[in-house]
Design a protein around this motif. Structure first.
Motif, PDB file in Angstrom:
ATOM      1  N   SER A  30       0.816  -1.221   0.000  1.00  0.00           N
ATOM      2  CA  SER A  30       0.000   0.000   0.000  1.00  0.00           C
ATOM      3  C   SER A  30       0.850   1.271   0.000  1.00  0.00           C
ATOM      4  N   SER A  31       2.036   1.214   0.585  1.00  0.00           N
ATOM      5  CA  SER A  31       2.886   2.400   0.631  1.00  0.00           C
ATOM      6  C   SER A  31       3.428   2.780  -0.745  1.00  0.00           C
ATOM      7  N   HIS A  32       3.315   1.870  -1.706  1.00  0.00           N
ATOM      8  CA  HIS A  32       3.811   2.126  -3.052  1.00  0.00           C
ATOM      9  C   HIS A  32       2.740   2.747  -3.960  1.00  0.00           C
ATOM     10  N   VAL A  33       1.510   2.835  -3.489  1.00  0.00           N
ATOM     11  CA  VAL A  33       0.416   3.353  -4.306  1.00  0.00           C
ATOM     12  C   VAL A  33       0.509   4.870  -4.414  1.00  0.00           C
ATOM     13  N   GLN A  34       0.335   5.383  -5.630  1.00  0.00           N
ATOM     14  CA  GLN A  34       0.346   6.823  -5.868  1.00  0.00           C
ATOM     15  C   GLN A  34      -0.968   7.251  -6.520  1.00  0.00           C
ATOM     16  N   ALA A  35      -1.621   8.267  -5.968  1.00  0.00           N
ATOM     17  CA  ALA A  35      -2.747   8.894  -6.662  1.00  0.00           C
ATOM     18  C   ALA A  35      -2.170   9.711  -7.816  1.00  0.00           C
ATOM     19  N   TYR A  36      -2.807   9.610  -8.991  1.00  0.00           N
ATOM     20  CA  TYR A  36      -2.209  10.237 -10.167  1.00  0.00           C
ATOM     21  C   TYR A  36      -3.229  11.093 -10.927  1.00  0.00           C
ATOM     22  N   GLY A  37      -3.966  11.896 -10.186  1.00  0.00           N
ATOM     23  CA  GLY A  37      -4.882  12.842 -10.810  1.00  0.00           C
ATOM     24  C   GLY A  37      -6.285  12.310 -10.975  1.00  0.00           C
ATOM     25  N   LYS A  38      -7.140  13.163 -11.533  1.00  0.00           N
ATOM     26  CA  LYS A  38      -8.554  12.852 -11.694  1.00  0.00           C
ATOM     27  C   LYS A  38      -8.887  12.681 -13.171  1.00  0.00           C
ATOM     28  N   VAL A  39      -9.706  11.675 -13.467  1.00  0.00           N
ATOM     29  CA  VAL A  39     -10.144  11.449 -14.847  1.00  0.00           C
ATOM     30  C   VAL A  39     -11.648  11.217 -14.955  1.00  0.00           C
ATOM     31  N   GLY A  40     -12.377  11.227 -13.831  1.00  0.00           N
ATOM     32  CA  GLY A  40     -13.818  11.003 -13.874  1.00  0.00           C
ATOM     33  C   GLY A  40     -14.163   9.527 -13.912  1.00  0.00           C
ATOM     34  N   PRO A  41     -15.465   9.181 -13.840  1.00  0.00           N
ATOM     35  CA  PRO A  41     -15.883   7.780 -13.947  1.00  0.00           C
ATOM     36  C   PRO A  41     -15.521   7.223 -15.329  1.00  0.00           C
ATOM     37  N   THR A  42     -14.798   6.124 -15.342  1.00  0.00           N
ATOM     38  CA  THR A  42     -14.361   5.496 -16.588  1.00  0.00           C
ATOM     39  C   THR A  42     -14.568   3.998 -16.513  1.00  0.00           C
ATOM     40  N   ASP A  43     -14.611   3.365 -17.665  1.00  0.00           N
ATOM     41  CA  ASP A  43     -14.656   1.904 -17.714  1.00  0.00           C
ATOM     42  C   ASP A  43     -13.337   1.369 -18.270  1.00  0.00           C
ATOM     43  N   GLY A  44     -12.943   1.821 -19.455  1.00  0.00           N
ATOM     44  CA  GLY A  44     -11.722   1.325 -20.059  1.00  0.00           C
ATOM     45  C   GLY A  44     -10.580   2.321 -20.012  1.00  0.00           C
ATOM     46  N   LEU A  45      -9.348   1.793 -19.901  1.00  0.00           N
ATOM     47  CA  LEU A  45      -8.117   2.578 -20.024  1.00  0.00           C
ATOM     48  C   LEU A  45      -7.254   1.941 -21.102  1.00  0.00           C
ATOM     49  N   TRP A  46      -6.480   2.782 -21.785  1.00  0.00           N
ATOM     50  CA  TRP A  46      -5.530   2.258 -22.766  1.00  0.00           C
ATOM     51  C   TRP A  46      -4.373   3.240 -22.894  1.00  0.00           C
ATOM     52  N   ILE A  47      -3.167   2.737 -22.852  1.00  0.00           N
ATOM     53  CA  ILE A  47      -1.992   3.564 -23.088  1.00  0.00           C
ATOM     54  C   ILE A  47      -1.501   3.283 -24.491  1.00  0.00           C
ATOM     55  N   GLY A  48      -1.442   4.337 -25.308  1.00  0.00           N
ATOM     56  CA  GLY A  48      -1.046   4.193 -26.697  1.00  0.00           C
ATOM     57  C   GLY A  48       0.313   3.535 -26.833  1.00  0.00           C
ATOM     58  N   ARG A  49       0.435   2.677 -27.823  1.00  0.00           N
ATOM     59  CA  ARG A  49       1.648   1.907 -28.016  1.00  0.00           C
ATOM     60  C   ARG A  49       2.856   2.824 -28.219  1.00  0.00           C
ATOM     61  N   GLY A  50       3.854   2.683 -27.341  1.00  0.00           N
ATOM     62  CA  GLY A  50       5.069   3.472 -27.458  1.00  0.00           C
ATOM     63  C   GLY A  50       4.911   4.935 -27.099  1.00  0.00           C
ATOM     64  N   THR A  51       3.844   5.277 -26.388  1.00  0.00           N
ATOM     65  CA  THR A  51       3.588   6.669 -26.030  1.00  0.00           C
ATOM     66  C   THR A  51       3.297   6.792 -24.543  1.00  0.00           C
ATOM     67  N   ASP A  52       3.127   8.029 -24.077  1.00  0.00           N
ATOM     68  CA  ASP A  52       2.691   8.309 -22.713  1.00  0.00           C
ATOM     69  C   ASP A  52       1.239   8.766 -22.692  1.00  0.00           C
ATOM     70  N   THR A  53       0.519   8.546 -23.786  1.00  0.00           N
ATOM     71  CA  THR A  53      -0.876   8.970 -23.865  1.00  0.00           C
ATOM     72  C   THR A  53      -1.789   7.924 -23.248  1.00  0.00           C
ATOM     73  N   LEU A  54      -2.556   8.339 -22.247  1.00  0.00           N
ATOM     74  CA  LEU A  54      -3.551   7.483 -21.613  1.00  0.00           C
ATOM     75  C   LEU A  54      -4.917   7.849 -22.171  1.00  0.00           C
ATOM     76  N   TYR A  55      -5.587   6.883 -22.805  1.00  0.00           N
ATOM     77  CA  TYR A  55      -6.957   7.068 -23.275  1.00  0.00           C
ATOM     78  C   TYR A  55      -7.912   6.522 -22.223  1.00  0.00           C
ATOM     79  N   VAL A  56      -9.033   7.208 -22.042  1.00  0.00           N
ATOM     80  CA  VAL A  56     -10.053   6.756 -21.091  1.00  0.00           C
ATOM     81  C   VAL A  56     -11.408   6.785 -21.774  1.00  0.00           C
ATOM     82  N   THR A  57     -12.270   5.823 -21.424  1.00  0.00           N
ATOM     83  CA  THR A  57     -13.654   5.861 -21.882  1.00  0.00           C
ATOM     84  C   THR A  57     -14.459   6.647 -20.854  1.00  0.00           C
TER      85      THR A  57
END
Length: 393
Positions: A290-317
């Motif tokens: 648990s000490s390793h967990v980091q909150a990383y901002g707000k994105v709202g209610p989502t179902d799916g996440l995807w990080i673009g291949r070879g990028t730092d872009t996080l897509y959210v539904t």
């Protein structure tokens, strides 16, 4: 998804009448917007292409490194005739890996072995290494586990045969569990799953041995966020008895370099992350991470996440406003969330995958239109698969 056993029993009875005799081979259909979208068709975004329409409620989609597309249909409010299928080029759905694995039905639960049949599949994920994996939480209709049913299954794409079955026992798939989605370490040695059930958690699996461990079980990062109300169509989403939805750890994504795992509760705004080394080290060993967990901002209610291949872009539904949104993870926890595409046809955008040409695929499971929340919902809910060619955001 929590509701009463009686409500599900009534829903399931109606569903079985409509689909118990359906043929194993189904077909996708030509482009047609769902009723809710037709009235607002002028708002449709031309970039969004319908790849397929299904007769049943879809959740997961995955595209292999060679472009093969697979989808799955959970047994929530209907006894779907196919659980896992390959979407063929002619629009047909081929039961995958074969018809026997797809033969289980709620009405046949006392006749077939749940350990080698799909019971209630939630997710399919191609690993980029020649296999597609299937997450079967075995909890139809999200109302208790079928004994010996929870499993993570690997299918060899070269032979279309089951190559490995990881049994997820009662110490992992605990009462009230609903295993949701999976990602794989860069070296292919570990799997990471979310449990969206009554007590949220992450699950770490050592694939060679099949050893699995629940981590962050009951931790605030894996639970529904207090005070968050999920809304769709401009109003709070509630069960027919008035209860609001409370979904635990659901969305999951792995950074391009494999160093970080991201997740969040569906009923929640906060994105969390942890170093995968902590999960495969201390976590798999049974130590507290648990000490390793980091909150990383707000994105709202989502179902799916995807990080673009070879990028730092996080897509959210973004399920509340029928949108695909994105943020640059390199900007840190305060990174700006931007709208990539908003379209009324994206009714409950659910799961992402990315094709070898860079196109983004997303399913729309239309959960707000299902019998979970709508008393006059059809027993078999038509759903869609969409394609966004080479998103630039």
């Amino acid at each position: 998804m929590r509701t009463t056993s009686l409500f599900f029993a009534l829903v399931l009875a109606g569903a079985c009448l409509s689909c118990g005799s359906a043929p194993a081979h189904a077909h996708a259909h030509a482009a047609q917007a769902p009723p809710a979208a037709q009235s607002e068709h002028h708002r449709a975004d031309a970039r969004l292409q319908q790849a397929a329409r299904f007769d049943h409620q879809v959740t997961g989609v995955t595209v292999s490194e060679t472009g093969r597309i697979f989808v799955n249909f959970p047994r929530w409010t209907e006894d779907s005739p196919v659980s896992v299928a390959e979407l063929m080029k002619d629009g047909s759905l081929r039961p995958y890996p074969n018809e026997p694995w797809n033969a289980w039905r709620n009405v046949l639960r006392d006749e077939l072995d749940p350990s080698d049949h799909w019971v209630c599949v939630q997710s399919v994920v191609a690993d980029g290494r020649g296999s597609v994996w299937v997450v079967d939480p075995a909890a139809p209709p999200v109302d208790g586990l079928v004994p010996d049913g929870p499993k993570l299954v690997r299918i060899d794409l070269a032979t279309d045969r089951v190559a490995q079955v990881v049994r997820l026992g009662q110490d992992v798939a605990i009462p009230g569990s609903y295993l949701n989605d999976v990602r794989f370490s860069i070296d292919g040695k570990h799997a990471f799953l979310t449990d969206a059930g009554q007590r949220g958690a992450l699950v770490v699996v050592e694939l060679a041995s099949g050893k699995a461990r629940r981590v962050l079980d009951g931790h605030p990062s894996t639970q529904p966020e207090k005070g968050v109300v999920v809304s769709t169509d401009g109003k709070p989403l509630r069960y027919p008895d008035g209860r609001k939805v409370l979904f635990a750890a659901d969305s999951i994504a792995l950074s391009s370099d494999g160093a970080w795992l991201y997740w969040k509760a569906l009923t929640g705004h906060t994105l969390y992350r942890i170093q995968t080394a902590a999960l495969t080290g201390k976590g798999l060993a049974g130590a507290d991470v648990s000490s390793h967990v980091q909150a990383y901002g707000k994105v709202g209610p989502t179902d799916g996440l995807w990080i673009g291949r070879g990028t730092d872009t996080l897509y959210v539904t973004s399920i509340e406003d029928s949108a695909i949104k994105a943020r640059d993870l390199s900007e840190g926890p305060d990174g700006r969330l931007r709208t990539v595409l908003q379209d009324p046809r994206l009714r409950w955008p659910d799961t992402f995958s990315q094709g070898p040409d860079g196109s983004l695929y997303v399913t729309t499971s239309r959960i707000q239109d299902s019998a979970f929340f709508t008393r006059d919902a059809p027993p078999a809910l038509p759903t869609q698969l969409w394609r966004l060619p080479r998103p630039r955001d």
